[in-house]
Design an enzyme around this catalytic site. Structure first.
Site, PDB file in Angstrom:
ATOM      1  N   ALA A 132      70.723  45.313  40.812  1.00 57.82           N
ATOM      2  CA  ALA A 132      71.045  45.023  42.213  1.00 57.82           C
ATOM      3  C   ALA A 132      70.865  43.544  42.451  1.00 57.82           C
ATOM      4  O   ALA A 132      70.091  42.872  41.751  1.00 57.82           O
ATOM      5  CB  ALA A 132      70.148  45.820  43.156  1.00 57.82           C
ATOM      6  N   VAL A 166      69.299  42.124  44.876  1.00 57.91           N
ATOM      7  CA  VAL A 166      67.951  41.781  45.341  1.00 57.91           C
ATOM      8  C   VAL A 166      66.896  41.855  44.248  1.00 57.91           C
ATOM      9  O   VAL A 166      65.777  41.396  44.452  1.00 57.91           O
ATOM     10  CB  VAL A 166      67.504  42.687  46.515  1.00 57.91           C
ATOM     11  CG1 VAL A 166      68.361  42.463  47.729  1.00 57.91           C
ATOM     12  CG2 VAL A 166      67.466  44.145  46.114  1.00 57.91           C
ATOM     13  N   TYR A 167      67.220  42.430  43.098  1.00 53.52           N
ATOM     14  CA  TYR A 167      66.233  42.498  42.021  1.00 53.52           C
ATOM     15  C   TYR A 167      65.980  41.084  41.500  1.00 53.52           C
ATOM     16  O   TYR A 167      66.848  40.474  40.872  1.00 53.52           O
ATOM     17  CB  TYR A 167      66.711  43.387  40.890  1.00 53.52           C
ATOM     18  CG  TYR A 167      66.832  44.866  41.222  1.00 53.52           C
ATOM     19  CD1 TYR A 167      66.414  45.372  42.447  1.00 53.52           C
ATOM     20  CD2 TYR A 167      67.373  45.760  40.307  1.00 53.52           C
ATOM     21  CE1 TYR A 167      66.529  46.713  42.746  1.00 53.52           C
ATOM     22  CE2 TYR A 167      67.478  47.110  40.585  1.00 53.52           C
ATOM     23  CZ  TYR A 167      67.056  47.583  41.813  1.00 53.52           C
ATOM     24  OH  TYR A 167      67.177  48.930  42.098  1.00 53.52           O
ATOM     25  N   SER A 168      64.795  40.579  41.775  1.00 55.05           N
ATOM     26  CA  SER A 168      64.400  39.220  41.370  1.00 55.05           C
ATOM     27  C   SER A 168      65.391  38.171  41.867  1.00 55.05           C
ATOM     28  O   SER A 168      65.667  37.180  41.187  1.00 55.05           O
ATOM     29  CB  SER A 168      64.242  39.136  39.842  1.00 55.05           C
ATOM     30  OG  SER A 168      63.157  39.931  39.411  1.00 55.05           O
ATOM     31  N   GLY A 169      65.936  38.394  43.055  1.00 55.88           N
ATOM     32  CA  GLY A 169      66.829  37.417  43.674  1.00 55.88           C
ATOM     33  C   GLY A 169      68.062  37.104  42.859  1.00 55.88           C
ATOM     34  O   GLY A 169      68.566  35.967  42.870  1.00 55.88           O
TER      35      GLY A 169
END
Length: 349
Positions: free
Chosen positions: A59, A61-64
């Protein structure tokens, strides 16, 4: 590896898929999940492909965005051998246009994901959350345009309520847009809320469940026991507030049943919990995560064997909770139950 249809779509996905939330390791939540770099990720991808696990979920949002970047590097040179699944819609910043699924943001987020993953198409693109501020027609027409442009092959959602998903499917049917083929959902032995409304909806609408956190946010690893303190190394100390809540007594009751069946089968607690999920209706793929090779190989051991009918019944009983309204009459009263036989064989307590 067993392969299943993603709902009633034409896409075949592995019964177990790999979650890349441990890739990148940036920020308070994701650094506690894992800090897998590109070299380590490539080794984990190697092991997955050897076992037939060819779907990888991530995704923005996973670790930006770092998770997508690491995954893209790990699959470089073998893009045609894998199924890439990603999600978008949650906030990526503090600006007014940094969240949601408006037409402009969806186009931008898909283009950004393609760049980070170093690919020209996404096999499965899912909305990470419902955006109440954007008309459903706008969302679906934009996704349909992206499908027709070849940038997305299949679409899905994650963490939608029943009415949100059903309204979306109805709008898609009305206008001839691509329907959602997948619903990425939380489902585990300590979190069976999916069964009350979303599972029957998925069965009726041909939507495949892609299960996240099948081990109850790290609670069904075999390291948590009744009457014992939470292990020092458990990431729950730092991440419990980010994930789904679980009542202590429910957890201990389920773990007691898992321990008993582990002694009978010689399998680990996580393997049993995953095997139980793989038998549930509408489940197309269960996402497993791993910070290292040993964890990955352990989780892959959930395949290739089956719990007995009696063992499933005991796990069902240990994990059951009373149905919420308006569902409890359908469990408890014969007239209601005759009209709507259960899909899961769940047992009220």
């Amino acid at each position: 590896m067993e392969y299943r249809r993603l709902g009633t779509s034409g896409l075949l996905v592995p019964a177990l898929s790999f979650g890349a939330g441990t890739f990148g390791g940036r920020g308070e939540l994701f650094s506690n999940w894992g800090e897998t770099d590109a070299a380590e990720a490539r080794r984990l991808v190697d092991i997955c492909l050897e076992a037939g696990v060819n779907m990888f979920d991530t995704a923005d949002v996973y670790s930006g965005g770092a998770s997508e970047e690491v995954l893209g590097a790990a699959i470089k040179g073998r893009r045609d051998d894998v199924i890439v699944s990603t999600k978008a819609g949650l906030p990526m910043g503090d600006g007014p246009a940094d969240a949601g699924t408006s037409r402009s943001r969806l186009i931008k987020t898909v283009e950004a994901a393609l760049r980070r993953l170093d690919t020209d198409y996404l096999d499965l693109f899912q909305l990470h959350a419902f955006d109440a501020g954007t008309p459903v027609e706008e969302v679906l027409s934009t996704l349909d345009d992206l499908v027709r442009a070849g940038k997305i092959r299949y679409t899905g959602v994650s963490n939608f309520s029943g009415w949100q998903l059903m309204k979306s499917q109805a709008v898609a049917d009305r206008h001839g847009y691509a329907r959602y083929a997948a619903h990425q959902v939380y489902y585990s032995l300590v979190g069976r809320d999916y069964e009350w409304e979303l599972l029957p909806l998925a069965a009726d609408q041909g939507v495949g469940a892609v299960v996240w956190s099948p081990l109850g946010w790290g609670r069904l690893t075999g390291k948590i026991r009744r009457g014992q303190p939470l292990p020092e190394q458990s990431r729950l100390h730092r991440t419990a507030d980010f994930g789904p809540p679980v009542e202590d007594e429910l957890l201990y009751r389920v773990v007691d049943a898992l321990d008993e069946i582990a002694r009978e089968t010689g399998r680990t607690v996580p393997q049993i919990a995953l095997n139980w999920l793989l038998r549930r209706p509408t489940v197309s793929s269960v996402i497993i995560g791993a910070r290292n090779e040993d964890q990955l190989r352990q989780n892959l051991g959930a395949l290739g064997w089956s719990l007995t009918v009696d063992q499933v019944a005991r796990l069902d009983a240990a994990s059951a909770k009373p149905a919420p309204y308006p569902y409890f009459p359908y469990e408890r009263q014969e007239g209601f139950a005759r009209l709507n036989p259960p899909l899961t064989g769940r047992t009220a307590r």
